[in-house]
Design a protein around this motif. Structure first.
Motif: not given
Length: 246
Positions: A113-129
């Motif tokens: 999300s910091l580098m703008g690859y994807m929105p923070e909420e999507h990254v957080a979901t991916l991290d939870a996975m």
């Protein structure tokens, strides 16, 4: 003579410092170029749980087992997210910190999300996975870099660029999607930042300035350590020499 620990960027490995290391060693310096778990020759050790904390520990262990002190720590690209955690643990063994066109994260941020690859909420979901043992192991950084090089070739000899691209390996998704526990704002000692002219790190340059770091300019691109190792070494040694004479 000085002792250097050179930390590599995303999709790379200790091998990426080949030309810089040779130049520094030819001048009598001692150089360590460790590879993070899951990268380069250690790519077989990747996993969904391999992220920033793993890479911080990789480098802390180098300091511990090599008994390193009075080190010049140089962090390129992704390694800018690792350096703060290392400094937090072994800062008393580090004489100078140099960021080489590197990411400047704040505590709690995620690279994707910091580098703008994807929105923070999507990254957080991916991290939870990933935390649940699911999701992709790798982030595809190596293929992104190869595709980018086709559109905008690096500022270097084509044969050397091919050497660089051929050796790229994937980056663990956890390193891209996981939270960075210790950010650059926690670094108390002075930091020198070498900013490349042609790079995706322009926003990181602004962050470095905002933190009051000393800025240095290089006319090359983000892969300057491979494309212009001579110029990179000259800049690093000028920075180190200025600190020694101060």
């Amino acid at each position: 003579m000085s002792t250097f620990v050179l930390l590599h960027g995303g999709g790379m490995g200790g091998w990426t410092w080949k030309y810089v290391r040779a130049l520094l060693e030819a001048k009598g310096h001692t150089v360590y170029t460790p590879t993070f778990t899951g990268f380069g020759e250690r790519e077989h050790l990747t996993g969904r749980d391999v992220g920033n904390a793993t890479h911080v520990q990789d480098i802390v262990n180098v300091f511990k087992y090599e008994d390193l002190h009075d080190v010049i720590l140089v962090a390129h690209s992704y390694a800018g997210t690792v350096a703060p955690g290392v400094i937090a643990q072994v800062g008393d063994r580090i004489a100078s910190v140099i960021y080489l066109d590197a990411i400047v994260p704040y505590s709690g941020e995620r690279i994707a999300s910091l580098m703008g690859y994807m929105p923070e909420e999507h990254v957080a979901t991916l991290d939870a996975m990933l935390e649940a043992g699911e999701g992709p192991v790798g982030s595809g950084v190596h293929e992104m870099q190869r595709a980018a090089a086709k559109e905008h070739p690096h500022l270097m000899d084509p044969a050397r660029e091919q050497w660089l691209l051929d050796k790229l390996s994937d980056q663990p998704m956890k390193a891209t999607a996981g939270r960075i526990a210790v950010g650059a704002e926690t670094i108390k000692q002075p930091v020198d930042y070498i900013a490349a002219a042609v790079t995706v790190m322009t926003a990181m340059h602004e962050r470095a300035r905002a933190l009051g770091w000393t800025m240095h300019q290089h006319p090359g691109d983000h892969a300057l350590l491979v494309g212009d190792p001579e110029g990179t070494v000259d800049l690093i040694l000028k920075i180190v020499g200025r600190k020694v004479s101060a």
